[in-house]
Design a protein around this motif. Structure first.
Motif, PDB file in Angstrom:
ATOM      1  N   VAL A  79       0.836  -1.203   0.000  1.00 39.23           N
ATOM      2  CA  VAL A  79       0.000   0.000   0.000  1.00 39.23           C
ATOM      3  C   VAL A  79       0.871   1.253   0.000  1.00 39.23           C
ATOM      4  CG1 VAL A  79      -1.732   1.317   1.297  1.00 39.23           C
ATOM      5  CG2 VAL A  79      -1.844  -1.190   1.232  1.00 39.23           C
ATOM      6  N   LEU A  80       1.926   1.238   0.811  1.00 34.72           N
ATOM      7  CA  LEU A  80       2.716   2.440   1.043  1.00 34.72           C
ATOM      8  C   LEU A  80       3.864   2.638   0.063  1.00 34.72           C
ATOM      9  CD1 LEU A  80       2.931   2.166   4.939  1.00 34.72           C
ATOM     10  CD2 LEU A  80       1.475   3.708   3.605  1.00 34.72           C
ATOM     11  N   SER A  81       4.286   1.583  -0.605  1.00 34.45           N
ATOM     12  CA  SER A  81       5.467   1.685  -1.462  1.00 34.45           C
ATOM     13  C   SER A  81       5.224   0.955  -2.783  1.00 34.45           C
ATOM     14  CB  SER A  81       6.687   1.100  -0.739  1.00 34.45           C
ATOM     15  OG  SER A  81       7.862   1.318  -1.470  1.00 34.45           O
ATOM     16  N   VAL A  82       4.415   1.565  -3.646  1.00 31.36           N
ATOM     17  CA  VAL A  82       4.138   1.011  -4.966  1.00 31.36           C
ATOM     18  C   VAL A  82       5.303   1.355  -5.884  1.00 31.36           C
ATOM     19  CG1 VAL A  82       2.568   1.033  -6.939  1.00 31.36           C
ATOM     20  CG2 VAL A  82       1.661   1.250  -4.605  1.00 31.36           C
ATOM     21  N   GLU A  83       5.993   0.354  -6.395  1.00 33.78           N
ATOM     22  CA  GLU A  83       7.231   0.569  -7.139  1.00 33.78           C
ATOM     23  C   GLU A  83       6.972   0.706  -8.633  1.00 33.78           C
ATOM     24  OE1 GLU A  83      10.027  -2.407  -5.998  1.00 33.78           O
ATOM     25  OE2 GLU A  83      10.148  -1.711  -3.920  1.00 33.78           O
ATOM     26  N   LYS A  84       6.218   1.722  -8.996  1.00 32.88           N
ATOM     27  CA  LYS A  84       6.020   2.070 -10.402  1.00 32.88           C
ATOM     28  C   LYS A  84       5.684   3.548 -10.489  1.00 32.88           C
ATOM     29  CE  LYS A  84       1.138   0.672 -10.622  1.00 32.88           C
ATOM     30  NZ  LYS A  84       0.167  -0.200 -11.307  1.00 32.88           N
ATOM     31  N   SER A  85       5.834   4.117 -11.654  1.00 32.10           N
ATOM     32  CA  SER A  85       5.648   5.547 -11.820  1.00 32.10           C
ATOM     33  C   SER A  85       4.218   5.962 -11.487  1.00 32.10           C
ATOM     34  CB  SER A  85       6.010   5.975 -13.236  1.00 32.10           C
ATOM     35  OG  SER A  85       5.121   5.390 -14.173  1.00 32.10           O
ATOM     36  N   LEU A  86       4.076   7.213 -11.092  1.00 30.29           N
ATOM     37  CA  LEU A  86       2.767   7.763 -10.762  1.00 30.29           C
ATOM     38  C   LEU A  86       2.095   8.205 -12.064  1.00 30.29           C
ATOM     39  CD1 LEU A  86       1.234   8.401  -8.065  1.00 30.29           C
ATOM     40  CD2 LEU A  86       2.039  10.746  -8.330  1.00 30.29           C
ATOM     41  N   SER A  87       0.886   7.690 -12.319  1.00 30.48           N
ATOM     42  CA  SER A  87       0.230   7.980 -13.600  1.00 30.48           C
ATOM     43  C   SER A  87      -0.839   9.059 -13.482  1.00 30.48           C
ATOM     44  CB  SER A  87      -0.390   6.700 -14.167  1.00 30.48           C
ATOM     45  OG  SER A  87      -1.366   6.166 -13.267  1.00 30.48           O
ATOM     46  N   SER A  88      -1.515   9.118 -12.315  1.00 28.21           N
ATOM     47  CA  SER A  88      -2.599  10.086 -12.147  1.00 28.21           C
ATOM     48  C   SER A  88      -2.879  10.283 -10.666  1.00 28.21           C
ATOM     49  CB  SER A  88      -3.871   9.593 -12.843  1.00 28.21           C
ATOM     50  OG  SER A  88      -4.998  10.305 -12.420  1.00 28.21           O
ATOM     51  N   ARG A  89      -2.984  11.552 -10.222  1.00 27.40           N
ATOM     52  CA  ARG A  89      -3.306  11.810  -8.822  1.00 27.40           C
ATOM     53  C   ARG A  89      -4.667  11.237  -8.469  1.00 27.40           C
ATOM     54  NH1 ARG A  89      -2.391  17.838  -6.793  1.00 27.40           N
ATOM     55  NH2 ARG A  89      -2.829  16.792  -4.809  1.00 27.40           N
ATOM     56  N   TRP A  90      -5.603  11.255  -9.424  1.00 27.07           N
ATOM     57  CA  TRP A  90      -6.965  10.811  -9.118  1.00 27.07           C
ATOM     58  C   TRP A  90      -7.076   9.290  -9.167  1.00 27.07           C
ATOM     59  CZ3 TRP A  90      -8.157  14.957  -6.995  1.00 27.07           C
ATOM     60  CH2 TRP A  90      -7.816  16.188  -7.541  1.00 27.07           C
ATOM     61  N   ARG A  91      -6.559   8.682 -10.221  1.00 31.23           N
ATOM     62  CA  ARG A  91      -6.645   7.226 -10.331  1.00 31.23           C
ATOM     63  C   ARG A  91      -5.818   6.546  -9.246  1.00 31.23           C
ATOM     64  NH1 ARG A  91      -6.295   7.194 -15.302  1.00 31.23           N
ATOM     65  NH2 ARG A  91      -4.042   6.971 -15.570  1.00 31.23           N
ATOM     66  N   ASP A  92      -4.571   6.970  -9.100  1.00 31.07           N
ATOM     67  CA  ASP A  92      -3.718   6.391  -8.048  1.00 31.07           C
ATOM     68  C   ASP A  92      -4.231   6.777  -6.664  1.00 31.07           C
ATOM     69  OD1 ASP A  92      -1.756   5.012  -9.613  1.00 31.07           O
ATOM     70  OD2 ASP A  92      -0.936   6.948 -10.187  1.00 31.07           O
ATOM     71  N   GLY A  93      -4.835   7.978  -6.584  1.00 27.39           N
ATOM     72  CA  GLY A  93      -5.409   8.407  -5.314  1.00 27.39           C
ATOM     73  C   GLY A  93      -6.580   7.550  -4.891  1.00 27.39           C
ATOM     74  N   PHE A  94      -7.439   7.191  -5.843  1.00 30.49           N
ATOM     75  CA  PHE A  94      -8.583   6.329  -5.536  1.00 30.49           C
ATOM     76  C   PHE A  94      -8.103   4.951  -5.083  1.00 30.49           C
ATOM     77  CE2 PHE A  94     -11.788   3.177  -6.776  1.00 30.49           C
ATOM     78  CZ  PHE A  94     -12.888   3.660  -6.066  1.00 30.49           C
ATOM     79  N   SER A  95      -7.069   4.441  -5.742  1.00 35.39           N
ATOM     80  CA  SER A  95      -6.519   3.135  -5.362  1.00 35.39           C
ATOM     81  C   SER A  95      -5.948   3.176  -3.949  1.00 35.39           C
ATOM     82  CB  SER A  95      -5.434   2.731  -6.362  1.00 35.39           C
ATOM     83  OG  SER A  95      -4.827   1.518  -5.977  1.00 35.39           O
ATOM     84  N   LEU A  96      -5.188   4.251  -3.635  1.00 34.22           N
ATOM     85  CA  LEU A  96      -4.619   4.384  -2.295  1.00 34.22           C
ATOM     86  C   LEU A  96      -5.722   4.536  -1.259  1.00 34.22           C
ATOM     87  CD1 LEU A  96      -2.162   4.789  -0.422  1.00 34.22           C
ATOM     88  CD2 LEU A  96      -2.234   7.221  -0.996  1.00 34.22           C
ATOM     89  N   LEU A  97      -6.726   5.363  -1.563  1.00 35.60           N
ATOM     90  CA  LEU A  97      -7.831   5.572  -0.637  1.00 35.60           C
ATOM     91  C   LEU A  97      -8.562   4.266  -0.354  1.00 35.60           C
ATOM     92  CD1 LEU A  97      -9.717   7.451   0.970  1.00 35.60           C
ATOM     93  CD2 LEU A  97     -10.994   7.825  -1.145  1.00 35.60           C
ATOM     94  N   SER A  98      -8.791   3.471  -1.375  1.00 40.52           N
ATOM     95  CA  SER A  98      -9.486   2.185  -1.202  1.00 40.52           C
ATOM     96  C   SER A  98      -8.699   1.266  -0.279  1.00 40.52           C
ATOM     97  CB  SER A  98      -9.682   1.511  -2.564  1.00 40.52           C
ATOM     98  OG  SER A  98     -10.478   2.303  -3.405  1.00 40.52           O
ATOM     99  N   ASP A  99      -7.377   1.232  -0.484  1.00 38.26           N
ATOM    100  CA  ASP A  99      -6.531   0.375   0.363  1.00 38.26           C
ATOM    101  C   ASP A  99      -6.537   0.851   1.815  1.00 38.26           C
ATOM    102  OD1 ASP A  99      -5.814  -1.295  -1.715  1.00 38.26           O
ATOM    103  OD2 ASP A  99      -4.017  -0.138  -2.219  1.00 38.26           O
TER     104      ASP A  99
END
Length: 390
Positions: free
Chosen positions: A148-168
């Motif tokens: 959850v805290l250390s996704v080892e890939k580039s950041l693609s979107s604040r909203w898409r990646d944000g929703f994924s982080l929020l869900s986790d």
């Protein structure tokens, strides 16, 4: 990418350093020992950690230490508080038996880059240990939530990646109080296994830790009492100054009770324990490091002075977490585009150095009051010539 940071927007690391040194010139006839450490960097040549030590006029008894910039992006306010102290409060001190130590920007690389960590991605406030050798530390809580805290890939979107982080995070949060506390500890308590992860405490001492440790070994044995303020920004209650005492300082209940009663008459200022709700236990903490060194021969009162920005509501905590996680991820694994990079970095800097002049003014006023209140409570002999703290 380098930044001009925060509420002192017109300033920069080197300008702030020049302004601090000008404060010394204004103290004519005052003895000061200025020591400089050129912090190693592959990117910059002139990054300096400065200490200004003002010995007492007579026999050493008490030492007041004011430090800034353990987290680089938080340094502008701390530097401004130090300059205010030297320009205003210093002249009111009764320095017969009082020494003063100013520690200016422990992490200059982080200041210049607009990040919390050093060039090695080390959180200095997880790197200060009084051991001769760097300890081997487990990171079990972090490893449990590493995905959850250390996704080892580039950041693609604040909203898409944000929703994924929020869900986790929400999935963890609904599992109960003990899991929430464990997740908070995993996120912010410090970890020693992932060099590109958040709150990485390192696997060896950072160079400035080694250098500053020697400075303390020279100065601290001279004193029987130490009062330390280490300035931070970003976390805690919105627009408030929370003075978080070290765990060891909790032993001095009389001082803390009296001090708490005096400062909490002021709105937006409170004295709290690191064991209070919403806080977490850290390893390698700067104030605990100083406490461990000084307490061999001195009574020690050490505080992390935390000036809050977003606040501590659930939504604010989620915003804080996402800004820290995304900045770390983008810096270490890249961004999808330059616009996303600018957006993430700007929101990260704003978290720790609001552009609001009102926030800056409140923070400076609260700092001035809190420092004078602590000095007046610094017992046995008064160290301020003036009895008023206004």
């Amino acid at each position: 990418m380098s930044y001009v940071l925060g509420a002192t927007e017109k300033s920069s690391y080197h300008q702030d350093r020049e302004e601090l040194l000008k404060c010394i010139w204004g103290l004519k006839g005052t003895r000061v020992e200025h020591r400089v450490f050129n912090v190693p960097s592959q990117k910059y040549k002139n990054l300096f950690l400065d200490t200004l030590y003002f010995p007492p006029l007579k026999t050493p008894q008490k030492l007041f230490m004011l430090s800034s910039g353990v987290h680089g992006v938080e340094a502008p306010l701390g530097s401004q508080i130090q300059r205010q102290f030297l320009s205003n409060t210093f002249s009111d001190l009764d320095r017969d038996h009082l020494g003063v130590l100013i520690v200016h920007v422990l992490n200059p690389y982080g200041y210049v880059e607009g990040i919390r960590v050093t060039e090695s991605n080390v959180d200095l406030n997880r790197n200060f240990f009084s051991h001769e050798k760097f300890p081997h530390l487990e990171s079990n809580a972090f490893e449990k939530y590493r995905s959850v805290l250390s996704v080892e890939k580039s950041l693609s979107s604040r909203w898409r990646d944000g929703f994924s982080l929020l869900s986790d995070v929400l999935r963890v949060s609904v599992l109960g109080g003990s899991r929430r506390e464990e997740f908070t500890q995993a996120f912010a308590g410090g970890q020693y296994s992932d060099p590109k992860g958040v709150y990485f405490g390192g696997q060896d001492f950072e160079p400035q830790v080694m250098w500053f440790s020697k400075i303390l070994d020279e100065i601290l044995p001279l004193y029987q009492e130490l009062l330390l303020y280490d300035v931070h920004t970003g976390l805690g209650k919105e627009d408030q100054l929370q003075l978080i005492s070290s765990l060891e300082s909790q032993r001095d209940r009389d001082f803390l009770t009296s001090f708490k009663q005096k400062v909490e008459v002021v709105d937006k200022l409170s004295v709290v324990s690191p064991e209070s709700d919403g806080f977490y236990v850290t390893r390698g903490d700067f104030i605990d490091f100083v406490h461990a060194k000084a307490s061999r021969q001195a009574r020690v009162l050490a505080f992390t002075a935390e000036f809050g920005t977003l606040g501590d509501s659930i939504i604010s905590k989620l915003q804080t977490l996402s800004r820290i996680v995304f900045e770390n991820r983008g810096r270490n694994f890249g961004y999808a585009n330059s616009e996303l990079e600018r957006s993430v970095q700007a929101s990260f800097v704003e978290l720790f150095n609001p552009t609001s002049s009102e926030w800056n003014l409140r923070a400076m006023n609260l700092a001035n009051y809190a420092i004078k209140a602590a000095l007046l409570e610094f017992r046995e002999s008064q160290v301020l010539k003036k009895a008023s703290i206004y």
